[in-house]
Design a protein around this motif. Structure first.
Motif, PDB file in Angstrom:
ATOM      1  N   ILE A 210       0.834  -1.207   0.000  1.00 36.65           N
ATOM      2  CA  ILE A 210       0.000   0.000   0.000  1.00 36.65           C
ATOM      3  C   ILE A 210       0.869   1.258   0.000  1.00 36.65           C
ATOM      4  O   ILE A 210       0.621   2.204  -0.766  1.00 36.65           O
ATOM      5  N   LEU A 211       1.897   1.280   0.838  1.00 37.09           N
ATOM      6  CA  LEU A 211       2.769   2.452   0.895  1.00 37.09           C
ATOM      7  C   LEU A 211       3.533   2.649  -0.408  1.00 37.09           C
ATOM      8  O   LEU A 211       3.771   3.790  -0.836  1.00 37.09           O
TER       9      LEU A 211
ATOM     10  N   GLU B 127       3.594   6.029  -5.476  1.00 38.58           N
ATOM     11  CA  GLU B 127       3.392   6.160  -6.917  1.00 38.58           C
ATOM     12  C   GLU B 127       2.292   7.168  -7.250  1.00 38.58           C
ATOM     13  O   GLU B 127       2.017   7.426  -8.428  1.00 38.58           O
ATOM     14  N   GLY B 128       1.640   7.710  -6.217  1.00 41.36           N
ATOM     15  CA  GLY B 128       0.657   8.752  -6.457  1.00 41.36           C
ATOM     16  C   GLY B 128      -0.762   8.420  -6.071  1.00 41.36           C
ATOM     17  O   GLY B 128      -1.651   9.269  -6.167  1.00 41.36           O
ATOM     18  N   LYS B 129      -1.029   7.199  -5.635  1.00 38.60           N
ATOM     19  CA  LYS B 129      -2.388   6.816  -5.252  1.00 38.60           C
ATOM     20  C   LYS B 129      -2.668   7.248  -3.813  1.00 38.60           C
ATOM     21  O   LYS B 129      -1.749   7.316  -2.983  1.00 38.60           O
ATOM     22  N   ASP B 130      -3.948   7.512  -3.505  1.00 40.18           N
ATOM     23  CA  ASP B 130      -4.295   7.772  -2.110  1.00 40.18           C
ATOM     24  C   ASP B 130      -4.474   6.444  -1.381  1.00 40.18           C
ATOM     25  O   ASP B 130      -4.459   5.373  -1.988  1.00 40.18           O
TER      26      ASP B 130
ATOM     27  N   ASP C 129       1.784  13.535   3.335  1.00 42.60           N
ATOM     28  CA  ASP C 129       2.871  12.969   4.137  1.00 42.60           C
ATOM     29  C   ASP C 129       3.898  12.279   3.251  1.00 42.60           C
ATOM     30  O   ASP C 129       5.113  12.403   3.469  1.00 42.60           O
ATOM     31  N   ILE C 130       3.405  11.544   2.272  1.00 42.75           N
ATOM     32  CA  ILE C 130       4.296  10.824   1.352  1.00 42.75           C
ATOM     33  C   ILE C 130       5.163  11.810   0.583  1.00 42.75           C
ATOM     34  O   ILE C 130       6.384  11.625   0.438  1.00 42.75           O
ATOM     35  N   GLU C 131       4.545  12.883   0.103  1.00 43.05           N
ATOM     36  CA  GLU C 131       5.268  13.878  -0.689  1.00 43.05           C
ATOM     37  C   GLU C 131       6.280  14.628   0.164  1.00 43.05           C
ATOM     38  O   GLU C 131       7.404  14.908  -0.279  1.00 43.05           O
TER      39      GLU C 131
END
Length: 345
Positions: free
Chosen positions: A188-189, A194-197, A257-259
């Motif tokens: 999932i992470l 890759e850009g998905k929520d 958070d990912i970005e």
């Protein structure tokens, strides 16, 4: 001289079928390399029923019946025995316990394992429940009855995380363990990076079979917490329970958070961690933004990894499959072979 190991199997889902597939495909190699043959003298599955035959049930017959979902279609001496009746009445050398996992009680698998150990039979299992919740007790019963319990598949499937820690690194002075111990959350992470929520990434994991319809055991960190407990009890020799693990899942992580982590040269991972400081163990499962220089940050998709921090060897990282039909089935075989090599069967 050929030696036959008689197996009683509880659970014939993906893991049990994986073991049977390997035994069938590797039959000649096992005979040539180890002088071993395997006889399945009984199988009990909650959904498919039970069969028993002292002469052994062909692997191929069991696999075919599992595909149909009914073991009772197999010609056999006995059918419809309960697990307790099989444990008490059949002649076998090793109990292969691969039933469903319950991380709240460890039952009914723990009771099956106790009964087998007390009757002087070895046990191999991939079931986290009994090992996470009752390992000290089960190990004591095994020692009292001069038998062994193997559980490699409870942490990283067939990837030998426990073997590496127990047999090679324990004397190196392990003081910290950190790992990606759940493939679903790592998948999932990876998709979120890759850009998905989160919701879209979870839906893809469910479509591919990585996540259950109710994914809470994975995404809230319960599965990884069970593995942290096993590692603490077995490798660090610090008995802890599920309640001792500080636990936080990944459900609150956002694309923002990912970005932000990406801009800082970091990557989010759900990390199971144990740290030994002055005799005290700290256990946790939580998302961490790791620097890209950390080997765990480079592990993507459904793959698992574990890093042992040691006094004499520094950091040692093992990367491999953390789930899978054949991968986890192989863990059962590896445990059986380990017991055999010790001359116990």
């Amino acid at each position: 001289m050929m030696h036959t190991i008689r197996l009683l199997m509880i659970g014939l889902g993906n893991v049990g079928q994986g073991l049977l597939t390997i035994l069938s495909e590797q039959r000649q190699a096992l005979e040539a390399s180890y002088g071993l043959r395997f006889a399945i003298v009984g199988v009990n599955d909650l959904r498919m029923g039970s069969v028993a035959d002292s002469s052994g049930i062909p692997f191929e017959n069991l696999l075919a019946a599992a595909t149909k979902g009914d073991l009772r279609t197999i010609p056999a001496q006995k059918k419809d025995l309960t697990v307790e009746e099989m444990l008490a009445g059949l002649e076998f050398d090793v109990l292969v316990e691969a039933s469903y996992t319950d991380l709240r009680t460890g039952e009914p698998a723990t009771s099956y394992i106790r009964q087998a150990l007390r009757s002087g039979r070895h046990v191999v299992t991939t079931n986290k429940g009994p090992i996470a919740l009752h390992y000290p007790e089960l190990q004591a019963i095994a020692e009292q009855n001069n038998v062994q319990i193997g559980f490699e598949g409870t942490v990283m499937s067939g990837t030998p995380a426990i073997f590496l820690g127990m047999k090679w690194l324990k004397a190196a002075g392990i003081y910290r363990i950190q790992g990606i111990l759940n493939g679903t959350t790592n998948f999932i992470l990876t998709k979120m990076e890759e850009g998905k929520d989160y919701a879209t990434a979870l839906a893809e994991a469910q479509r591919l079979g990585y996540a259950e319809a109710d994914p809470s055991g994975d995404v809230e960190g319960y599965d990884a917490a069970g593995k942290v407990v096993i590692l603490s009890n077995v490798l660090m020799e610090k008995p802890i329970t599920m309640q001792d693990v500080e636990r936080q899942g990944i459900t609150q992580l956002t694309p923002g958070d990912i970005e932000q982590a990406r801009r800082e040269g970091k990557r989010w991972k759900l990390i199971g961690s144990l740290e030994l400081t002055e005799g005290t163990i700290k256990a946790s499962v939580k998302p961490l933004a790791l620097p890209l220089s950390n080997p765990l940050a480079q592990v993507m998709g459904a793959t698992n990894a574990i890093t042992y921090a040691t006094r004499y060897l520094g950091d040692v990282t093992l990367v491999g499959a953390g789930a899978g039909r054949l991968e986890t089935g192989y863990a059962l075989l590896a445990d059986i072979l380990s017991i055999y090599r010790k001359g116990s069967i």
